[in-house]
Design a protein around this motif. Sequence first.
Motif, PDB file in Angstrom:
ATOM      1  N   VAL A 224      56.167 112.382  85.066  1.00  0.00           N
ATOM      2  CA  VAL A 224      55.505 111.075  85.035  1.00  0.00           C
ATOM      3  C   VAL A 224      55.580 110.457  83.650  1.00  0.00           C
ATOM      4  N   LEU A 225      55.888 111.274  82.632  1.00  0.00           N
ATOM      5  CA  LEU A 225      56.015 110.769  81.270  1.00  0.00           C
ATOM      6  C   LEU A 225      57.482 110.608  80.908  1.00  0.00           C
ATOM      7  N   LYS A 226      58.292 110.237  81.886  1.00  0.00           N
ATOM      8  CA  LYS A 226      59.726 110.104  81.688  1.00  0.00           C
ATOM      9  C   LYS A 226      59.993 109.067  80.597  1.00  0.00           C
ATOM     10  N   GLY A 227      60.843 109.444  79.661  1.00  0.00           N
ATOM     11  CA  GLY A 227      61.147 108.540  78.558  1.00  0.00           C
ATOM     12  C   GLY A 227      60.227 108.705  77.365  1.00  0.00           C
ATOM     13  N   LYS A 228      59.194 109.528  77.515  1.00  0.00           N
ATOM     14  CA  LYS A 228      58.261 109.762  76.404  1.00  0.00           C
ATOM     15  C   LYS A 228      58.693 111.010  75.646  1.00  0.00           C
ATOM     16  N   ASP A 229      59.827 110.928  74.976  1.00  0.00           N
ATOM     17  CA  ASP A 229      60.367 112.104  74.297  1.00  0.00           C
ATOM     18  C   ASP A 229      59.516 112.542  73.113  1.00  0.00           C
ATOM     19  N   HIS A 230      58.626 111.663  72.653  1.00  0.00           N
ATOM     20  CA  HIS A 230      57.829 112.046  71.496  1.00  0.00           C
ATOM     21  C   HIS A 230      56.673 112.958  71.866  1.00  0.00           C
ATOM     22  N   TYR A 231      56.558 113.329  73.152  1.00  0.00           N
ATOM     23  CA  TYR A 231      55.551 114.320  73.549  1.00  0.00           C
ATOM     24  C   TYR A 231      56.221 115.688  73.544  1.00  0.00           C
ATOM     25  N   PRO A 232      55.886 116.541  72.578  1.00  0.00           N
ATOM     26  CA  PRO A 232      56.600 117.820  72.449  1.00  0.00           C
ATOM     27  C   PRO A 232      56.171 118.846  73.484  1.00  0.00           C
ATOM     28  N   SER A 233      55.052 118.670  74.159  1.00  0.00           N
ATOM     29  CA  SER A 233      54.583 119.659  75.126  1.00  0.00           C
ATOM     30  C   SER A 233      53.979 118.934  76.310  1.00  0.00           C
ATOM     31  N   THR A 234      53.584 119.743  77.317  1.00  0.00           N
ATOM     32  CA  THR A 234      52.969 119.170  78.517  1.00  0.00           C
ATOM     33  C   THR A 234      51.459 119.336  78.485  1.00  0.00           C
ATOM     34  N   SER A 235      50.902 119.564  77.291  1.00  0.00           N
ATOM     35  CA  SER A 235      49.453 119.677  77.165  1.00  0.00           C
ATOM     36  C   SER A 235      48.830 118.289  77.218  1.00  0.00           C
ATOM     37  N   ILE A 236      47.674 118.203  77.839  1.00  0.00           N
ATOM     38  CA  ILE A 236      46.993 116.919  77.961  1.00  0.00           C
ATOM     39  C   ILE A 236      46.587 116.383  76.597  1.00  0.00           C
ATOM     40  N   GLU A 237      46.407 117.302  75.617  1.00  0.00           N
ATOM     41  CA  GLU A 237      46.014 116.864  74.267  1.00  0.00           C
ATOM     42  C   GLU A 237      47.130 116.086  73.589  1.00  0.00           C
ATOM     43  N   ALA A 238      48.385 116.291  74.042  1.00  0.00           N
ATOM     44  CA  ALA A 238      49.512 115.620  73.414  1.00  0.00           C
ATOM     45  C   ALA A 238      49.566 114.135  73.733  1.00  0.00           C
ATOM     46  N   VAL A 239      48.830 113.686  74.717  1.00  0.00           N
ATOM     47  CA  VAL A 239      48.918 112.285  75.131  1.00  0.00           C
ATOM     48  C   VAL A 239      47.630 111.525  74.860  1.00  0.00           C
ATOM     49  N   THR A 240      46.617 112.195  74.306  1.00  0.00           N
ATOM     50  CA  THR A 240      45.313 111.539  74.145  1.00  0.00           C
ATOM     51  C   THR A 240      45.334 110.444  73.075  1.00  0.00           C
ATOM     52  N   GLU A 241      46.305 110.503  72.142  1.00  0.00           N
ATOM     53  CA  GLU A 241      46.338 109.473  71.110  1.00  0.00           C
ATOM     54  C   GLU A 241      46.802 108.137  71.666  1.00  0.00           C
ATOM     55  N   GLU A 242      47.730 108.161  72.630  1.00  0.00           N
ATOM     56  CA  GLU A 242      48.269 106.913  73.166  1.00  0.00           C
ATOM     57  C   GLU A 242      47.675 106.547  74.515  1.00  0.00           C
ATOM     58  N   TYR A 243      47.100 107.547  75.194  1.00  0.00           N
ATOM     59  CA  TYR A 243      46.574 107.299  76.531  1.00  0.00           C
ATOM     60  C   TYR A 243      45.103 107.661  76.600  1.00  0.00           C
ATOM     61  N   LEU A 244      44.401 106.929  77.411  1.00  0.00           N
ATOM     62  CA  LEU A 244      43.035 107.275  77.766  1.00  0.00           C
ATOM     63  C   LEU A 244      43.110 108.108  79.045  1.00  0.00           C
ATOM     64  N   VAL A 245      42.593 109.337  78.998  1.00  0.00           N
ATOM     65  CA  VAL A 245      42.762 110.299  80.086  1.00  0.00           C
ATOM     66  C   VAL A 245      41.506 110.316  80.955  1.00  0.00           C
ATOM     67  N   VAL A 246      41.700 110.164  82.276  1.00  0.00           N
ATOM     68  CA  VAL A 246      40.598 110.246  83.246  1.00  0.00           C
ATOM     69  C   VAL A 246      40.968 111.325  84.253  1.00  0.00           C
ATOM     70  N   LEU A 247      40.171 112.399  84.349  1.00  0.00           N
ATOM     71  CA  LEU A 247      40.465 113.529  85.235  1.00  0.00           C
ATOM     72  C   LEU A 247      39.271 113.829  86.116  1.00  0.00           C
ATOM     73  N   VAL A 248      39.572 114.219  87.370  1.00  0.00           N
ATOM     74  CA  VAL A 248      38.531 114.636  88.316  1.00  0.00           C
ATOM     75  C   VAL A 248      38.987 115.955  88.927  1.00  0.00           C
ATOM     76  N   PRO A 249      38.167 117.033  88.874  1.00  0.00           N
ATOM     77  CA  PRO A 249      38.578 118.340  89.412  1.00  0.00           C
ATOM     78  C   PRO A 249      38.464 118.391  90.941  1.00  0.00           C
ATOM     79  N   SER A 250      39.297 119.272  91.513  1.00  0.00           N
ATOM     80  CA  SER A 250      39.223 119.517  92.958  1.00  0.00           C
ATOM     81  C   SER A 250      38.180 120.595  93.226  1.00  0.00           C
ATOM     82  N   ARG A 259      44.364 109.923  85.910  1.00  0.00           N
ATOM     83  CA  ARG A 259      45.183 108.774  85.527  1.00  0.00           C
ATOM     84  C   ARG A 259      45.290 108.746  84.005  1.00  0.00           C
ATOM     85  N   LEU A 260      46.482 108.364  83.534  1.00  0.00           N
ATOM     86  CA  LEU A 260      46.694 108.097  82.118  1.00  0.00           C
ATOM     87  C   LEU A 260      46.738 106.589  81.922  1.00  0.00           C
ATOM     88  N   LEU A 261      45.825 106.070  81.115  1.00  0.00           N
ATOM     89  CA  LEU A 261      45.715 104.632  80.894  1.00  0.00           C
ATOM     90  C   LEU A 261      46.164 104.326  79.467  1.00  0.00           C
TER      91      LEU A 261
END
Length: 580
Positions: A224-250, A259-261
């Motif tokens: 889902v982060l296709k083209g975002k090569d500046h994210y070195p890992s798949t950790s959610i912490e890697a995207v918190t600077e550019e995205y606002l993260v909203v998560l709901v557990p099952s 959702r990443l906003l």
Amino acid sequence: MREKTTVPARKYSVRFKVLILLLLIVIPIWMFSFIGLDYSIHLIKEQIVASHESSLKLYMNEVDTQLDSVQQYLYRVIVDDNKVGKLLAAKNHSDYMLQKYILYSSLKNDALLLHMVDSVFLYSVEYDDYLSVDIEYPSNPYENHKSIIMSHIGKECTDPNFPIGRWTVVPMGNEVYGFYVVERDGFYMGTWIEMDRILGLLQTEENEIPVLVDNEDRILTPGVLKGKDHYPSTSIEAVTEEYLVVLVPSSVGNFRLGRLLESRNILENLPLLQYVLLILSGTSLVCLILGMSLLRKMLLLPLQQLSNVTTNIAEENYDYRIPLGEKRDEFYYANRSINELLDTLHSYKIDIYEATINRQRVELQLLKLQIKPHFYLNTLNMIYTLSRTGKYEMVQELAYNLIQYFRYLFRQDFDMVTLGEELGHIRNYFQIQTLRYPDCLDLQIAAAPQLLEVKIPPLLIQPFVDNSVKHSLKVQQLLHIQLEVSTEDIDGQEMVVIQILDDGVGFSGAVLEKIQKNERIVDESGEHIGIWNICQRLQLIYGRKATVHLFNRESKGAGVRLQLPLTNREGEKDEHTVGR
């Protein structure tokens, strides 16, 4: 003597205090503005997160409900359905294949109840047999996943910790699958679903990215982060600077939907507010500078001028005047009044100076008139006696010395004399006393020739010599008087030091105490203004630069130490000479 008034330290000045006051006003405004902006951003993010969490919870509840219905179906089939029991109870392979076909047909018939999943599978450990029932669903393009299933259960199991009885999300290659498996007596029954189907049904807007995250905060759908090569890992912490993260557990599995906003789109209106805040901050800074400039011109400079006035008044400099300028404000009239006051003070200073000069001259005249009647009468009587006995040479010498003595005493045309003239007057005085008291007096004068032209006040030394003769002279006992004149460098200034030493009876304690207290000396013979008069004259002429020190010598006798600034030689302008 007044202490010198110094300009206040910069940190105590009005300018410094006003600047600090303005900064104490402006800096909190800036701080509150930036804090308010930060709080606004934080509040907006909280509201957006709360809004998206609400919609995500509704969707997650719906997904959990459907997944739970699949769980209930699988439990009912493997536990309560006789078909599974007959399959487990098969006595031979042909009977097993017959019961397997019956179960397969039953699962095919229940396909409408399992539209949420992609496939239902059966696996027998005893027969090492795998059966997959693909659900006939229009959007199901997937094929048999036997190899994937077998890597997690059965004889080829590579994940012994694969949970049984709970939905588990497992990434495999470029895909992510959700598995649910139940087991009965070595017989496994389960279902799987590709998680992109669940994400695909999650409604998102243009700048929102659906995401699947496990309980260890790993993004299980990195595509889902296709083209975002500046994210070195798949950790959610890697995207918190550019995205606002909203998560709901099952509630039924080990995954979370979210959702990443994009933050820049969420706060697209805030940059304008930031620009406005920066403009306001810059404007306030410019206003602060302009305000300080106007304040300096309108208030601080006039106050500085007033401070200069008080400093000059404290230093008794009344020639300073404040520039009035053309602007007729409160400071103009105040400065004009101060200038008028300075004119008055300057006039008073001249009057006081002239009165001081007159006072000094009167006191000098009083000192000149301080002639002891017995000294004058005894000298005349001695002249008479010597003339009767025919000692005319001694009469001539005594008369000459007496004439020189009174000529010096009653001179009216000088305020300062040379040291040589003062020493000549002392020799005349001492010669008269020697003729009166033969073999009773000895005077030693030590003064360098270059000091004889030094200017000193008249009758400065002779009263102390007279005091030694008066109080220490005894018949048939020689009185030694030593007069020494020298120069010393004291605190960076060259001073003339005059010492009068004798070997007589010395000063009484009462006399020394009164001299230290600057009091007039009174003894049994009446008031003695000579020493006190000299102290006052030196203070009038030299201020605190000149000192008079009376003391008793350790061996025997009295001592006087006069210390005064070195004045100019004869022919030079003397700054200590009072007006003529």
